[in-house]
Design a protein around this motif. Sequence first.
Motif, PDB file in Angstrom:
ATOM      1  N   SER A   1      -5.112 -13.224   3.326  1.00  0.00           N
ATOM      2  CA  SER A   1      -6.044 -12.278   3.931  1.00  0.00           C
ATOM      3  C   SER A   1      -6.173 -12.534   5.423  1.00  0.00           C
ATOM      4  O   SER A   1      -6.176 -11.582   6.234  1.00  0.00           O
ATOM      5  CB  SER A   1      -7.415 -12.412   3.253  1.00  0.00           C
TER       6      SER A   1
ATOM      7  N   THR B   1     -10.580  -6.681  -1.534  1.00  0.00           N
ATOM      8  CA  THR B   1      -9.307  -5.946  -1.416  1.00  0.00           C
ATOM      9  C   THR B   1      -8.197  -6.678  -2.156  1.00  0.00           C
ATOM     10  O   THR B   1      -8.051  -7.893  -2.031  1.00  0.00           O
ATOM     11  CB  THR B   1      -8.922  -5.796   0.067  1.00  0.00           C
TER      12      THR B   1
ATOM     13  N   VAL C   1      -7.378 -11.715  -4.371  1.00  0.00           N
ATOM     14  CA  VAL C   1      -8.324 -10.733  -3.840  1.00  0.00           C
ATOM     15  C   VAL C   1      -9.033 -11.318  -2.626  1.00  0.00           C
ATOM     16  O   VAL C   1      -9.457 -12.478  -2.640  1.00  0.00           O
ATOM     17  CB  VAL C   1      -9.360 -10.347  -4.911  1.00  0.00           C
ATOM     18  N   SER C   2      -9.173 -10.520  -1.580  1.00  0.00           N
ATOM     19  CA  SER C   2      -9.854 -10.979  -0.371  1.00  0.00           C
ATOM     20  C   SER C   2     -11.357 -11.067  -0.610  1.00  0.00           C
ATOM     21  O   SER C   2     -11.887 -10.560  -1.607  1.00  0.00           O
ATOM     22  CB  SER C   2      -9.562 -10.025   0.794  1.00  0.00           C
TER      23      SER C   2
ATOM     24  N   PRO D   1       0.818  -1.232   0.000  1.00  0.00           N
ATOM     25  CA  PRO D   1       0.000   0.000   0.000  1.00  0.00           C
ATOM     26  C   PRO D   1       0.840   1.265   0.000  1.00  0.00           C
ATOM     27  O   PRO D   1       0.478   2.257  -0.633  1.00  0.00           O
ATOM     28  CB  PRO D   1      -0.809  -0.125   1.297  1.00  0.00           C
TER      29      PRO D   1
END
Length: 257
Positions: free
Chosen positions: A246, A211, A206-207, A129
């Motif tokens: 995740s 996300t 992808v979660s 991020p």
Amino acid sequence: MTVQQPSPEWIGRAQELAAQARELHRRASRQMQEAREARARAVKDREAAESWRREIEEDLRGRWLSAQQRAAAIAREVAELEAVREPRLTLFEKDFWHVSDPEAIASALLAAALTLSRAQMGNVQLFDPAAGGLRIVAHHRFGPDFLRHFALVRDHDHGSACGRALSEATTVHVRDAEHSAVFAAGPTRDVVLDAGVRAVRSIPLVSSAGTMIGMISVHYERPHDPDATESELLAMVAAAGARRLSRARDDADFTTR
């Protein structure tokens, strides 16, 4: 005192002996010349034989060295394959459920993907991020040039399969990197081809909340289209990996390095 003159018979005999002596001298001279020539040929032949011996010895030494290098390369390849096959489906084993280190999970995810597919190479990237892009945390059979070029892939980097998959949040498959519009002519395509990659499949991780966690990409040495079974297995592995990563992120609130 009267000097007796040699008789014609004696003179004839003396002339005959002189002629024989001259003939013997000619023969001896010819034989000596032939001996010198034979000796010169022998020296030349020995030199040629020695040169030929050195050439053969050098050729054999080169062949032996080449064979040793090839054997070492094969041993390294076998070791690499065994290293990636060893964990096999570790990602799905009960004993691995407690593991929360994202890089360990990524390595197990990659091992499972390579075990269940026909790919020879691969990598797993996690989303950073802070940097706003993907960073490689696990890979198989990629050198420093490839790793350096793909050190950070952002969502606007559309010149690669993983960059486009990140931007579109969907699986991207490139059958032939050399002729695909995904890899436009330029450094990225050159880096991919130089790494021995001709086909690639990038699957977003992808979660359940949607996300972006990361990306798994498998690479093939020849142009390739996965069949339905291979595609489903890779999708299953990617989904399992996304769930594990995740959960690890939620449990430890980890930030990708």
